[in-house]
Design an enzyme around this catalytic site. Structure first.
Site, PDB file in Angstrom:
ATOM      1  N   HIS A 280       0.855  -1.186   0.000  1.00 14.64           N
ATOM      2  CA  HIS A 280       0.000   0.000   0.000  1.00 14.64           C
ATOM      3  C   HIS A 280       0.889   1.235   0.000  1.00 14.64           C
ATOM      4  CE1 HIS A 280      -3.155  -2.780   1.958  1.00 14.64           C
ATOM      5  NE2 HIS A 280      -3.354  -2.693   0.653  1.00 14.64           N
TER       6      HIS A 280
ATOM      7  N   GLU B 207       1.359   3.786   2.841  1.00  9.71           N
ATOM      8  CA  GLU B 207       1.888   3.341   4.131  1.00  9.71           C
ATOM      9  C   GLU B 207       3.416   3.401   4.119  1.00  9.71           C
ATOM     10  OE1 GLU B 207      -1.995   0.448   4.619  1.00  9.71           O
ATOM     11  OE2 GLU B 207      -0.025  -0.471   4.389  1.00  9.71           O
TER      12      GLU B 207
ATOM     13  N   HIS C 117       3.091  -3.350   6.860  1.00 13.41           N
ATOM     14  CA  HIS C 117       2.067  -2.356   6.525  1.00 13.41           C
ATOM     15  C   HIS C 117       2.138  -1.176   7.480  1.00 13.41           C
ATOM     16  CE1 HIS C 117      -0.755  -4.497   3.665  1.00 13.41           C
ATOM     17  NE2 HIS C 117       0.103  -5.448   3.984  1.00 13.41           N
TER      18      HIS C 117
ATOM     19  N   GLU D 195       1.599  -4.275  11.324  1.00 15.16           N
ATOM     20  CA  GLU D 195       1.004  -2.950  11.190  1.00 15.16           C
ATOM     21  C   GLU D 195       1.755  -1.974  12.080  1.00 15.16           C
ATOM     22  OE1 GLU D 195      -1.412  -2.085   9.228  1.00 15.16           O
ATOM     23  OE2 GLU D 195      -2.649  -3.848   8.793  1.00 15.16           O
TER      24      GLU D 195
HETATM   25 ZN   LIG Z   1      -1.767  -1.793   4.343  1.00 11.24          ZN
END
Ligand SMILES: [Zn+2]
Length: 1157
Positions: free
Chosen positions: A818, A821, A915, A1000
């Site tokens: 992504h 990010e 991420h 994350e």
């Molecule tokens: Zn992500």
């Protein structure tokens, strides 16, 4: 509790009996009770059949006592036993007669209001019983009797919880009756007024009723009423009425017609004015929030000032002649906002449905998505398996590294050529560049950034090239001057050269000299960063618009600031203040400029000399348009992801021409996420060129008055999805005419990755570290996607050592799928640097494992400044089930590599996809567990016999101890259906990787541990990357056992480990914000308790003798009004005690309502 009994009455025995029936409810099986009907049922049946006034009153009295004494559970019990129906029948029986008996009706209505308020189906039941219109009729006949009218109104209010009942009452002129009776009452009848307004508000739950109210012009009446009541100032009594009126207005404005009427009747202006008063008076403070929300909601819907919602960047996809069209271009004229906000609130409420409960889907491995024959091609990505380490022993020659690099570039060429036959070879490119103009073809020149087909003309290229080089420092003449001044201060005597720099015809070599000199004088020593390498890497990066300008921070480099950056305390009422300012924009033209000062698609745009200058045409940049709203306020519009019309959230742009020490307000007006950590202490980041030249090359967290809220903008072309959010922040620049960069988060470009890998390759000790960079595949735009192999060189070329190397388990780490990010890249940077370092842990990790890293799964997205997608307008992290080899090449080949590793018996021990997280704090992992998923979903599948290796918890547990930013409690191991095509789930399910994770990392900071209250910087993110490596030591311990048996042990999960609550609700890989926040969107709903207290106060006063002193309404020890009625408060107390545990005082109620003891 009512005191209507004319005759005296006690019910001691029955109360106890009834209590027995209440408590029986708590027993699991009520049907086991021998008695078929409980006390309450007897009472209810008597109520419906009672002929005489007295017994009806008695029953009502008892019921009220019971219900007043207990909690809502009693009322719900009564409802379950047909209580509502019984009351409705009694109401109809009594109310139907020619001259109804109000002695009965009044308490009956009161009780009905209390019970009905808790019965979700009361409206339907009332309709069935014929009570709805009957009550309306009663109201009509009692307009002059404030107390009776109030009782009817409360009942109408609760009936209106059903749309059909509300419509029925509306169609029978209920709204007119109520609207007209309001002026009948004076402040002597506050109950009735409030009851009327509340009933009116309740009826407005339907579109039909709202249309009716609008068509009759009642909205303006409501506004005048509000103005009047508000004018009564801080008289305590007026405030509840004002609240009720605001509730009406909120209801009206749920629909488009209502909002239009509200605006055309001057609603915003009125509220704007009244709210100013509220702010000055403590007593009226509570009216501010609902008023502000009304204004926010009703600001006229305004399309974004764009000609198209489609991204300014379009990329022709292979096999498709045109870019993806505007998918839902059909405007939806009648789009109602009404349900949107509620829908959003509820959307996140229950995600359990999303958990995968099909055991087969959880356990069985689907067939591979491609034939086996396609796998051997990936053997080239395992160079450690075939390398013969000839160079070992030839210490002086770092041959391995050079072999690596040369093979990597030929590899790169091969892959790209293979995949993109139209692409020119490097030699060709060199030739064409040389052919165009020798002065621009020096190594690292930007001419190379222009891929074929993007080159309009050599001359333009040259000009751009000049621009690019000067813009490495700045993009506007004034800021260039500023930078030059800064340089001159440090380097007098070079003035002549410097002046040449701004001359249009200045030549390439002079630019290079200037940059070299600048770097020499001002360049900070930034570890693992070399500006020239960066420039060289950027020159080869292919972007859709053909970027030729480098953003200064990426080129120059960034050092984390020396101090930690705390989350600034959130000042209260920021949102309120910002909405005020927004409303002002609508109400007055004074000071409003509204001029476009930057447009990505119109480079000829002239902006006024005193406005800020914006620029974003560089890697990762994505500002599309800037509008100067006021002198020091700008609306910013972000570019949608390439080939799409959505996903705006990430931003990165340059701003210059500022005045120091003036607060500038920036509003990013087309954000899409419904909430953001910007509401919870997160700040955007800023980089000042001036500061960098003065030796402080830092991205710093900055901005005040930060707030994120839903706004009144809609898509430019009426796209169905019409909800946008504003991120507003205020920045006070330190220097005049500086050049600054602002970003959502610390930028990390694709070119930065390329340069970084080059630096690492140069730095590693080739005798110890086997480091090889290769190309996984080319991207859609023709950029190579790097894959890096890191492991320890064998101790010798002896068979034993080579064998050990070739049997090291694999660990596969990926990131930045992504593009928005960027924190994922900083964590990955930390991981890469640590793995290449001389740290003893790194050394043992290299000896234990072979690391395969694909640091950037979405290079094209990153380059072109997208937030979520790749150029094919897909979220690549939803493509893992069946990735398309042409449209999602990086995922297709990453999965291919994993298949290959599995096919040769080298299934990775750990897989982790890095991420970033915009809505939660801390760093945490998502993993996969069959058992936890089944438990969490409440599945009926018996998990006792299910074997599951709990090893998936080892790494998170270790990280919890090692990494200060890590939060074990935020981790979960649930497999969601909506995540079935993500890397984590597919690698776990299809490849059988037990430890398959999504990591994350917060965009904001931490709320626990030693970083509590701090925002994370790049240092902490990089540390996290290193700490993740450390945690991998925890899986080395069992290696011998694991690999001698070639089995993973199956042991039952240790239930004690499950000492925390898993969170399982998230959207876009992200759970919603869990924190409380000043982020309300509506008036608070009327609570049951409010209604009860209104009803009770009506009860206590004598018929037709309304009390003027509302201040005493809530007083407990109200005196009896003296006509022989019961003492309600004493009764309440008495029944409380009788029903409670403290029975030793043995109280009962006497005939006169006095307490006997
Ligand atoms: Zn992500």
């Amino acid at each position: 509790m009512f005191g209507y009994g004319r005759k005296n009455f006690t019910w001691n025995g029955t109360l106890r009996e009834l209590e027995g029936s209440w408590s029986s409810r708590r027993r699991p099986s009520m049907t086991a009770s021998p008695s078929s009907s409980s006390g309450i049922e007897v009472l209810l049946s008597t109520l419906q059949n009672a002929g005489d006034v007295e017994s009806t009153l008695n029953i009502l009295n008892v019921l009220d006592e019971l219900l007043s004494a207990g909690t809502d559970r009693r009322i719900h019990y009564m409802i379950s036993k047909g209580g509502s129906e019984a009351l409705l029948t009694a109401l109809v029986n009594t109310g139907r007669s020619f001259s109804p008996n109000y002695t009965i009706l009044l308490p009956l209505l009161h009780l009905l209001a209390k019970v009905g308020h808790r019965d979700r189906r009361i409206g339907v039941k009332a309709e069935d019983a014929g009570a709805a219109l009957l009550t309306l009729n009663l109201l009509r006949h009692n307009v002059k009797h404030a107390r009776r009218a109030a009782a009817c109104l409360w009942v109408i209010q609760v009936f209106s919880s059903s749309v059909s009942t509300a419509n029925l009452i509306g169609a029978n002129h209920g709204l007119d009756v109520i609207y007209r009776l309001i002026p009948h009452y004076t402040t002597q009848h506050l109950h009735a007024i409030k009851a009327a307004i509340d009933a009116f508000a309740a009826l407005l739950c339907t579109k039909a009723n709202v249309s009716l109210v609008v068509s009759k012009g009642y909205v303006s009446g409501l506004l005048r009423l509000y103005e009047n009541w508000h004018g009564k100032g801080s008289q305590h009594a007026a405030v509840p009425i004002c609240h009720s009126l605001l509730r009406c207005l909120h209801k009206v404005t749920h629909s488009t017609v209502g909002r239009q009427e509200f605006v055309s009747q001057g609603g915003i202006r009125l509220l704007y004015g009244t709210t100013q008063t509220c702010l000055l008076s403590k007593g009226l403070e509570s009216l501010v929030e609902p008023s502000v929300q009304l204004m926010r909601k009703c600001l006229p819907i305004t399309p974004l000032p764009l000609t198209s919602d489609q991204s300014a960047y379009n990329f022709p996809l292979p096999g498709r002649s045109h870019a993806v069209p505007d998918m839902d271009a059909e405007p939806d004229e009648n789009s109602e906002e009404s349900d949107d906000e509620e829908a959003e609130e509820n959307k996140e409420a229950d995600f359990d449905d999303d958990l995968e409960t099909d055991l087969n889907k959880l356990r069985l491995r689907p067939d591979p998505d491609r034939p086996k024959e396609l796998l051997p091609q990936y053997s080239r990505l395992c160079p450690e398996l075939s390398h013969d380490f000839q160079e070992l022993g030839l210490r002086s020659e770092p041959e391995e590294s050079s072999t690596g690099s040369s093979s990597s570039s030929s590899d790169e060429e091969a892959v790209l050529l293979n995949r993109f036959p139209f692409h020119t070879s490097r030699r060709d490119r060199g030739r064409s560049a040389a052919g165009s103009d020798s002065s621009t073809s020096s190594p690292g020149s930007h001419s190379e950034t222009e891929p074929k087909g993007h080159t309009p003309a050599a001359a333009q290229l040259e000009a751009r090239d000049f621009h690019s080089h000067s813009s490495i420092l700045s993009t506007s003449p004034s800021s260039r001057t500023k930078v030059r001044e800064a340089r001159d201060e440090a380097h007098l005597g070079q003035r002549g050269d410097n002046q040449d720099d701004v001359e249009e015809d200045a030549d390439e070599s002079q630019h290079r000299t200037m940059i070299d000199r600048l770097l020499e004088r001002h360049g900070a020593c930034i570890p693992h960063h070399e500006p020239k390498l960066y420039r060289a890497a950027a020159a080869k990066t292919k972007s859709i618009p053909g970027f030729s300008i480098l953003a200064f921070p990426d080129f120059w480099g960034h050092l984390p600031p020396p101090e930690h950056e705390p989350m600034p305390p959130r000042k209260s009422n920021i949102q309120r203040q910002k909405v005020f300012e927004d409303a002002q924009r609508f109400l007055t033209t004074d000071g409003i400029i509204n001029q476009v000062v930057f447009d990505l698609e119109d480079s000829s745009l002239q902006c006024p000399s005193d406005s800020l200058r914006f620029f974003s045409k560089f890697e990762c940049g994505n500002l599309r348009k800037a509008v100067q709203v006021r002198r020091y306020e700008y609306d910013l519009i972000l570019n949608a992801d390439a080939n799409t019309n959505q996903h705006t959230q990430w931003f990165y742009f340059e701003v210059s021409n500022m005045v120091a020490d003036v607060p500038y307000r920036f509003n990013v007006i087309n954000c899409e996420k419904s909430n953001s950590q910007f509401n919870y202490g997160m700040q955007p980041v800023l980089y000042s060129v001036r500061e960098a030249l003065e030796g402080r090359p830092h991205w710093v967290r900055t901005g005040t008055e930060i707030c994120y809220y839903r706004n009144h903008f809609c898509a430019a072309r009426g796209r169905r999805r019409t909800t946008f959010y504003t991120l507003t922040f205020t920045i006070t620049f330190k220097h005049n005419e500086d050049v600054c960069y602002l970003a959502y988060h610390y930028p990390y470009t694709y070119s930065a990755l390329k340069a970084h890998l080059k630096v690492l390759q140069k730095l590693v000790d080739p005798a110890k570290v086997f480091f090889q960079q290769q190309v996984l595949c080319g991207t859609l735009a023709g950029n190579p996607c790097p894959v890096v192999t890191i492991t320890a060189c064998p101790a010798s070329r002896a068979w034993r050592d080579i064998h050990q190397l070739r049997n090291r388990p694999c660990i596969v780490l990926t990131g930045r799928v992504h593009p928005g990010e960027s924190n994922a890249s900083w964590v990955m940077k930390g991981t890469l640097e640590f793995l290449c370092s001389s740290d003893p842990v790194a050394q043992s990790l290299r000896e234990a494992f072979v690391f395969k890293l694909i640091p950037m799964l979405n290079p094209d997205g990153v380059i072109n400044g997208t937030n979520r997608c790749d150029l094919n307008s897909e979220d690549l992290n939803r493509q893992w089930c069946k990735p398309d080899p042409v449209l999602s090449p990086t995922i297709y080949h990453t999965k291919g590599l994993l298949y290959y590793l599995k096919s040769i018996g080298r299934t990775p021990l750990v897989f982790c996809d890095y991420h970033g997280h915009s809505r939660k704090k801390n760093v945490f992992l998502y993993g996969c567990s069959v058992k936890e998923t089944l438990w969490q979903s409440g599945s009926a599948v018996n998990t006792v016999g299910l074997k599951e290796d709990p090893g998936y918890r080892t790494i998170p547990k270790t990280l919890d101890r090692l990494a200060p930013a890590f939060s074990f409690n935020s981790c979960n191991y649930l497999v969601e259906k909506s995540r079935s095509a993500t890397a984590r789930v597919v690698v776990w399910r299809e490849m059988g990787v037990l430890r398959s994770y999504t990591m994350e990392s917060t965009h904001n900071g931490c709320d626990q541990g030693i970083y509590k209250g701090l925002q994370t910087g790049t240092r902490e993110l990089q540390d996290m990357g290193a700490e993740f490596c450390h945690s991998l030591l925890s899986v080395t311990k069992d290696l011998k056992a694991l690999y001698s048996q070639r089995l993973i042990r199956h042991i039952d999960l240790d239930h004690n480990v499950l000492d925390h609550k898993s969170h399982n609700c998230f959207e876009d890989d992200e759970p919603p914000c869990v924190e409380e926040i000043e982020y309300s969107t509506d008036c608070p709903a009327l609570k049951g308790a409010d209604l009860d207290s209104d009803v009770n106060s009506n009860t206590a006063s004598a018929d037709e003798e309304e009390e003027g002193d509302e201040g005493r309404r809530g007083e407990k020890h109200r005196q009896s009004s003296g006509n022989g009625l019961l003492f309600p408060h004493l009764m309440r107390q008495a029944s409380d005690e009788m029903l409670g545990e403290k029975r030793n005082t043995c109280t009962s109620v006497s005939v006169n309502g006095q307490i006997l003891s």
